[in-house]
Scaffold this motif. Structure first.
Motif, mmCIF file in Angstrom:
data_model
loop_
_atom_site.group_PDB
_atom_site.id
_atom_site.type_symbol
_atom_site.label_atom_id
_atom_site.label_comp_id
_atom_site.label_asym_id
_atom_site.label_seq_id
_atom_site.Cartn_x
_atom_site.Cartn_y
_atom_site.Cartn_z
ATOM 1 N N PHE B 213 0.818 -1.211 0.000
ATOM 2 C CA PHE B 213 0.000 0.000 0.000
ATOM 3 C C PHE B 213 0.855 1.266 0.000
ATOM 4 C CE2 PHE B 213 -2.554 -3.400 1.644
ATOM 5 C CZ PHE B 213 -3.748 -3.231 0.954
ATOM 6 N N ALA B 214 2.155 1.103 -0.254
ATOM 7 C CA ALA B 214 3.052 2.270 -0.208
ATOM 8 C C ALA B 214 2.643 3.321 -1.244
ATOM 9 C CB ALA B 214 4.491 1.824 -0.435
ATOM 10 N N LEU B 215 2.326 2.858 -2.442
ATOM 11 C CA LEU B 215 1.940 3.810 -3.494
ATOM 12 C C LEU B 215 0.582 4.442 -3.192
ATOM 13 C CD1 LEU B 215 3.125 1.861 -6.614
ATOM 14 C CD2 LEU B 215 3.882 4.135 -5.963
ATOM 15 N N ASP B 216 -0.315 3.636 -2.615
ATOM 16 C CA ASP B 216 -1.625 4.182 -2.233
ATOM 17 C C ASP B 216 -1.444 5.290 -1.204
ATOM 18 O OD1 ASP B 216 -2.351 2.124 -3.803
ATOM 19 O OD2 ASP B 216 -3.809 1.240 -2.436
ATOM 20 N N LEU B 217 -0.523 5.065 -0.261
ATOM 21 C CA LEU B 217 -0.267 6.092 0.754
ATOM 22 C C LEU B 217 0.308 7.357 0.109
ATOM 23 C CD1 LEU B 217 1.126 3.986 3.717
ATOM 24 C CD2 LEU B 217 -0.855 5.480 3.808
ATOM 25 N N ASN B 218 1.183 7.181 -0.882
ATOM 26 C CA ASN B 218 1.711 8.341 -1.602
ATOM 27 C C ASN B 218 0.577 9.113 -2.263
ATOM 28 O OD1 ASN B 218 4.296 7.779 -0.929
ATOM 29 N ND2 ASN B 218 4.904 6.970 -2.926
ATOM 30 N N ALA B 219 -0.333 8.388 -2.896
ATOM 31 C CA ALA B 219 -1.448 9.051 -3.584
ATOM 32 C C ALA B 219 -2.389 9.703 -2.575
ATOM 33 C CB ALA B 219 -2.207 8.051 -4.444
#
Lengths: 267, 334
Positions: B213-219
């Motif tokens: 979920f790292a990219l989701d957190l970035n978004a």
């Protein structure tokens, strides 16, 4: 058709409605959405952008109901630049690269060289290469708007939805943003839905206009069919004069001051 | 951008080396005063006093500290990203309050006398789970989790549980009261290998899962609607991340008591160093949090030896002072 709405009806919990909206946008076409404050422009944009579920009717992207398209796939085809969107505390390049998220494959954590290439192209197109390493909080409204457009372009969309892309911008930046939008349309064949408050800019840059009032479509058509003294007078409650632009031959609006009655003055 | 991968690699290496150094330092330091050399010798001398001090007392304690510190920092990063609020920490959502309530209740009912060492962690975890479910249900309407509602509900649940704890304390016997207070202040000393294994698996599992979920957190740093426009399944990510952070926090609190500040301060520091990208922030915070807690625990063990201070006191003081220092330095720069 790239995007179509059929008898679209939407509402929030407090009961504001969008009623029976029909519209269609073809590839390489720009539809301008105009109307007074609170006429439902942003609600319409949210419904088209798959952020607000309709109560009735449907929104079709290339013939498919948008709610049947998985979010990632939708984001690969449609990019949205919201009004006053927050951009967080990050560098311009990092922000533009966020536009590549919908293109990531499962279990992919890092950008591929193609992702970097697309982001570079997007920054070149929008002319913000020189801002690459800057922080988003440290730039002017005009630069920010271009950065947000670059992020949207990094998504490689076929449809671009812009909610008031020229708000808070000076004349030069307004023209710069909209000239860019026109190039995207003409050179890349991107379809566009653009909400604009400035009727003259809307008339100048749109192929079709959609005039809204109270959540309904008042009139949809070519600029000269929509930018009319009687229609605008009725929708905005302001007396205006419409004349032809000497260069573009498109209708332009001039207001007549001192003829409105807003509120009541105690004497 | 080409240099970014190298920079991330170097940060990870830096934090790993820091963690190992802290581990070794802590292993060699104690009230009996052994040295790094003795630690290495003790590996081969099974049955010796040094061997049993290192393997039965210090090592499990250090590993538990790594897991709890890493877990709390990880939960802090996730929650701060989810709420887009730098003041949120793992305990804001009332999880610690629930766990403390469970433990106090367990103490009042005399469960440690019947169930043994496992009683308090178990009660703590049950309390935490109860709060997680309560907060989740109260802040979710029609399948949509309202982030601000979550925050407010969490804070209120915290208040209610701390009031109930005070009520329990008021009617507790004196020796139970002492145990409750010490548990609330946080303590890493009472552990066994079983607990270490459980916590290690939880913390590492949480770290691995969070990377999905790292990219989701970035978004999500751009707001929920913007993240949705980038194709992120916002509702699903929010729920999974909330549950992940909560369960990790719940287990940390159940096994080590309420160790404050790690989940708040460490993510801040690491963010200042490595930047906002969750792809490096998650791992760095985990490693740094693990090292920070063990360092604080070592100080707690030796500073007024043979008396041991509660580690929560040290993390609070050290973390707070460091944080104010960093903040004023940053303001001076701006």
């Amino acid at each position: 058709m790239m995007l179509e709405a059929r008898r679209l009806t939407c509402g929030y919990e407090d009961g504001f409605f969008l009623q029976d909206v029909d519209l269609a946008v073809a590839p390489g076409e720009c539809l301008g959405i105009i109307g007074p404050n609170g006429s439902g422009k942003t609600t319409l944009v949210r419904a088209l952008a798959r952020s607000l579920k309709p109560l009735a009717g449907e929104v079709l992207l290339e013939g498919r109901d948008v709610w049947s398209i998985p979010p990632r796939e939708f984001a690969r085809r449609v990019a949205v630049v919201s009004q006053d969107a927050q951009v967080g505390y990050m560098r311009v390049e990092e922000y533009v690269l966020l536009g590549r998220i919908p293109h990531y494959r499962p279990f992919q954590f890092l950008e591929t060289s193609r992702d970097l290439e697309v982001a570079d192209t997007a920054m070149e197109l929008t002319g913000i290469n020189y801002l690459k390493g800057r922080l988003l909080g440290e730039m002017s409204g005009g630069e920010r708007q271009l950065v947000m457009l670059a992020r949207a372009l990094a998504q490689e969309p076929r449809l671009l939805i812009l909610d008031e892309p020229t708000a808070h911008l000076d004349m030069a930046h307004q023209v710069a943003v909209l000239d860019l939008v026109r190039r995207l349309k003409e050179e890349l064949g991107i379809a566009l839905v653009v909400v604009l408050h400035d009727l003259n800019l809307a008339s100048e840059y749109s192929d079709g206009l959609l005039l809204m009032k109270g959540g309904r479509v008042k009139k949809m058509g070519a600029p000269h069919e929509v930018i009319r003294e009687d229609l605008l007078g009725e929708v905005y409650g302001v007396e205006v004069v419409v004349q032809e632009h000497p260069v573009s031959r498109r209708p332009h609006v001039m207001v007549i001051s001192g003829r409105t009655e807003v509120g009541s003055w105690r004497k | 951008m080409e240099g970014r991968l190298l920079r991330w690699g170097l940060w990870t290496l830096f934090f790993t080396v820091f963690l190992l150094a802290v581990g070794l330092f802590s292993l060699s330091l104690g009230s009996t005063g052994s040295s790094v050399k003795e630690v290495f010798l003790s590996f081969s001398r099974k049955g010796s006093v040094a061997h049993s001090i290192v393997f039965q007392l210090r090592l499990p304690r250090i590993l538990l500290g790594f897991a709890v510190g890493g877990g709390l920092s990880l939960a802090g990063v996730i929650l701060q990203g989810l709420f887009r609020n730098p003041l949120v920490e793992p305990y804001t959502l009332g999880i610690s309050g629930g766990a403390a309530l469970g433990v106090s209740l367990g103490m009042l009912l005399g469960l440690p006398r019947t169930l043994g060492l496992v009683a308090l962690p178990l009660m703590g975890f049950l309390g935490a789970v109860l709060v997680i479910v309560l907060v989740y249900v109260l802040s979710t309407r029609k399948g949509v989790m309202r982030i601000q509602g979550l925050l407010l509900t969490g804070v209120m649940v915290s208040f209610i549980s701390s009031s109930l704890i005070m009520l329990i304390m008021a009617v507790s016997r004196l020796e139970d009261l002492h145990s409750i207070v010490f548990w609330i202040m946080g303590f890493l000393g009472e552990t066994d290998w079983w607990m270490v294994a459980l916590m290690g698996a939880t913390a590492l599992g949480g770290l691995v899962l969070s990377y999905f979920f790292a990219l989701d957190l970035n978004a999500l740093a751009l707001g929920e609607e913007e993240a949705r426009h980038l194709g992120v399944g916002v509702e699903r990510s929010k729920k999974i991340l909330f549950l992940l952070a909560s369960v990790v926090t719940g287990l940390c609190v159940a096994s080590a008591g309420i160790i404050g500040f790690v989940g708040l301060v460490v993510p801040h520091f690491v963010r200042m160093m490595v930047g906002q990208d969750h792809r490096i922030l998650l791992a760095s915070s985990f490693l740094c949090g693990a090292a920070f807690l063990v360092l604080c625990d070592t100080v707690a063990r030796v500073v007024v030896a043979p008396v041991e201070l509660p580690v929560g006191v040290i993390t609070g003081i050290v973390g707070g002072v460091l944080f104010i220092y960093a903040l004023t330095k940053r303001q001076a720069k701006v």
